[in-house]
Design an enzyme around this catalytic site. Structure first.
Site, PDB file in Angstrom:
ATOM      1  N   MET A 171      26.368  -9.243 -31.495  1.00 39.40           N
ATOM      2  CA  MET A 171      27.021  -9.372 -30.242  1.00 39.40           C
ATOM      3  C   MET A 171      26.310  -9.315 -28.957  1.00 39.40           C
ATOM      4  O   MET A 171      25.246  -8.934 -28.936  1.00 39.40           O
ATOM      5  CB  MET A 171      28.311  -8.711 -30.436  1.00 39.40           C
ATOM      6  CG  MET A 171      29.473  -9.072 -31.405  1.00 39.40           C
ATOM      7  SD  MET A 171      30.574  -8.019 -31.346  1.00 39.40           S
ATOM      8  CE  MET A 171      31.954  -9.248 -32.087  1.00 39.40           C
TER       9      MET A 171
ATOM     10  N   ASP B 234      28.201  -3.830 -25.382  1.00 42.86           N
ATOM     11  CA  ASP B 234      27.171  -4.989 -24.752  1.00 42.86           C
ATOM     12  C   ASP B 234      26.164  -4.088 -23.889  1.00 42.86           C
ATOM     13  O   ASP B 234      25.198  -4.713 -23.614  1.00 42.86           O
ATOM     14  CB  ASP B 234      27.981  -5.779 -23.990  1.00 42.86           C
ATOM     15  CG  ASP B 234      28.972  -6.689 -24.860  1.00 42.86           C
ATOM     16  OD1 ASP B 234      28.952  -6.504 -26.071  1.00 42.86           O
ATOM     17  OD2 ASP B 234      29.810  -7.183 -24.205  1.00 42.86           O
TER      18      ASP B 234
ATOM     19  N   GLU C 252      24.281 -13.607 -30.140  1.00 41.02           N
ATOM     20  CA  GLU C 252      25.463 -14.848 -30.050  1.00 41.02           C
ATOM     21  C   GLU C 252      25.453 -15.412 -28.613  1.00 41.02           C
ATOM     22  O   GLU C 252      26.078 -16.685 -28.787  1.00 41.02           O
ATOM     23  CB  GLU C 252      26.631 -13.751 -30.055  1.00 41.02           C
ATOM     24  CG  GLU C 252      27.131 -12.983 -28.916  1.00 41.02           C
ATOM     25  CD  GLU C 252      28.495 -12.375 -29.239  1.00 41.02           C
ATOM     26  OE1 GLU C 252      29.095 -12.557 -30.153  1.00 41.02           O
ATOM     27  OE2 GLU C 252      28.800 -11.685 -28.161  1.00 41.02           O
TER      28      GLU C 252
HETATM   29  O1  F6P Z   1      32.774  -7.110 -25.034  1.00 46.64           O
HETATM   30  C1  F6P Z   1      32.340  -6.526 -26.205  1.00 46.64           C
HETATM   31  C2  F6P Z   1      32.347  -7.854 -27.469  1.00 46.64           C
HETATM   32  O2  F6P Z   1      32.512  -7.050 -28.672  1.00 46.64           O
HETATM   33  C3  F6P Z   1      31.328  -8.673 -26.992  1.00 46.64           C
HETATM   34  O3  F6P Z   1      30.072  -8.371 -27.633  1.00 46.64           O
HETATM   35  C4  F6P Z   1      31.796  -9.821 -28.148  1.00 46.64           C
HETATM   36  O4  F6P Z   1      31.374 -11.254 -27.717  1.00 46.64           O
HETATM   37  C5  F6P Z   1      33.349  -9.886 -27.464  1.00 46.64           C
HETATM   38  O5  F6P Z   1      33.557  -8.329 -27.126  1.00 46.64           O
HETATM   39  C6  F6P Z   1      34.230 -10.251 -28.574  1.00 46.64           C
HETATM   40  O6  F6P Z   1      35.713 -10.251 -28.207  1.00 46.64           O
HETATM   41  P1  F6P Z   1      36.899 -10.297 -29.072  1.00 46.64           P
HETATM   42  O7  F6P Z   1      36.840  -9.211 -30.026  1.00 46.64           O
HETATM   43  O8  F6P Z   1      37.952 -10.203 -28.017  1.00 46.64           O
HETATM   44  O9  F6P Z   1      36.731 -11.475 -29.602  1.00 46.64           O
END
Ligand code: F6P
Length: 405
Positions: free
Chosen positions: A187, A143, A244
């Site tokens: 993401m 991120d 997202e």
């Molecule tokens: O924080 C990193 C990340 O990949 C975000 O970009 C994404 O919204 C989130 O993790 C998704 O998390 P998880 O894999 O726990 O659903």
């Protein structure tokens, strides 16, 4: 140095998070660490006494080389929020008891802003309880939303994958002689750094994506539909990058405007998914245009075959720098990257106070987002060095080889 070392991985994985694990392990060993333990599934696993002796696994140069090229968190991860110290002293007593049993003197945690909450609380507790264990954060997140650091390891490789994939999607969109609209969801939660990387697709062999929407600005659906209609009227196939985490002006995420299953993690983050599908359906049904939704989802954070060598190297270096700082006595800190030169690109490592990094989200500055739904050259200039160079996968039987868990 005396005592043992323990290292854990936490939060969402990246393509290079294991390079940081390699950096911690190798540097600790080279500097005389006796045992280097790995927590299985981060602090949550440690509370259940789940750990391994990493020397058993990383017993050759080949194993370390493979680890650097292996995506996802080799040790397993967690999204586990430690309670406030005042609310559950027994949790902390248990953790410190386990650490003392293992004769741990140095604790490293590879993670993002949520995971740094763990380093903050444990290092605070060490001070009040008189423990001399050193706690050090090693940054990672696709991120790129960590404060103080120029950027985070993991971001460059995800950005490289996104830009390369966008070039391929744009090419695919040119194939028919009628316009279509492809909405690509990227993401990054509430920060648009990753989505902005779509702008890197523009080059002398590619006209680039048409529109880019970051979560830093409220998303106006009516205006979006007008823009799509006008651009498609020129007979052009469109590729649109959306984060997202884009929200409409009343604060709802766009994915919440459609049917979705609400999943919330320990840090209160909603699982985000469905923004591209919602917009693509709206385009097809209201504008009568052929439309597709592509959710890059986990592909963008595990595409080790498309990693940036700059990123892999920096991920390794921040691991090593954390060990060096902790062995020299620092605690309650996170290693950060400081860009000292743009041309040639050069970053050095420093340490920052974990209290200024834990739970803080660094957003894209508004002046780097343009009014015509795109990003500035300055932002592209900031990202470009981070995607440079490659580290070839070790190919076996036609496929990249990973270190077996
Ligand atoms: O924080 C990193 C990340 O990949 C975000 O970009 C994404 O919204 C989130 O993790 C998704 O998390 P998880 O894999 O726990 O659903």
């Amino acid at each position: 140095m005396n005592g043992n070392v323990i290292v854990g991985q936490s939060g969402g994985p990246t393509a290079v998070i294991n390079s940081s694990l390699a950096g911690v392990f190798k540097t600790a060993k080279d500097r005389g660490a006796n045992k280097v333990y790995g927590m299985c599934h981060g602090i949550k696993g440690l509370l259940d006494r789940k750990f391994i002796d990493l020397s058993d696994k990383l017993d050759s140069t080949m194993a370390i080389d493979l680890l650097k090229r292996t995506p996802s968190s080799y040790l397993g991860s967690c999204r586990y929020k430690l309670p406030e110290i005042k609310d559950s002293k027994e949790t902390y007593d248990k953790i410190f008891q386990i650490l003392n049993e293992l004769e741990i003197k140095y604790f490293f945690y590879i993670g993002g802003n949520d995971s740094m909450d763990t380093i903050k609380k444990l290092s605070d507790y060490a001070i009040v309880s008189g423990s001399d264990i050193k706690f050090m954060g090693v940054p990672k997140t696709i991120d790129n939303d960590l404060a103080i650091t120029d950027h985070t390891p993991g971001y460059g490789s995800a950005a490289k994958f996104i830009a390369a994939t966008m070039k391929e999607i744009i090419r695919d969109g040119l194939v028919y002689d009628y316009p279509s609209v492809t909405v690509v969801e990227i993401m990054g939660r509430n920060a648009g750094w990753l989505t902005a990387a779509a702008a890197l697709a523009k080059s002398d062999d590619c006209e680039g994506v048409d529109l880019i929407y970051l979560p830093e600005k409220p998303f106006d659906i009516d205006r979006f539909m007008v823009r799509v209609k006008d651009l498609a009227a020129k007979g052009k196939s469109l590729v649109i990058a959306v984060s997202e985490g884009i929200k409409v002006s009343d604060g709802r995420y766009v994915f919440e405007l459609d049917n979705h299953v609400e999943m919330i993690d320990a840090f209160g983050h909603k699982q985000m998914s469905g923004t591209a599908k919602f917009l693509s359906n709206k385009i097809a049904s209201e504008l009568g245009l052929k439309s597709r939704a592509i959710e890059l989802s986990t592909l963008q954070r595990c595409a080790a075959h498309m990693s940036s060598r700059t990123d892999i190297t920096e991920a390794y270096n921040v691991g090593g720098a954390a060990v060096k700082a902790a062995f020299e006595g620092e605690t309650g800190k996170v290693v950060v990257l400081k860009r000292v030169s743009d041309d040639p690109y050069m970053c050095i490592t420093e340490t920052g106070d974990v209290h200024k990094i834990a739970n803080v989200e660094k957003k894209v500055p508004l002046e780097w987002i343009t009014d015509d739904d795109y990003v500035t050259d300055e932002l592209v200039h900031y990202i470009r060095p981070l995607i440079q160079a490659e580290l070839s996968p070790i190919m076996i039987d036609g496929l990249p080889r990973h270190l077996k868990v």
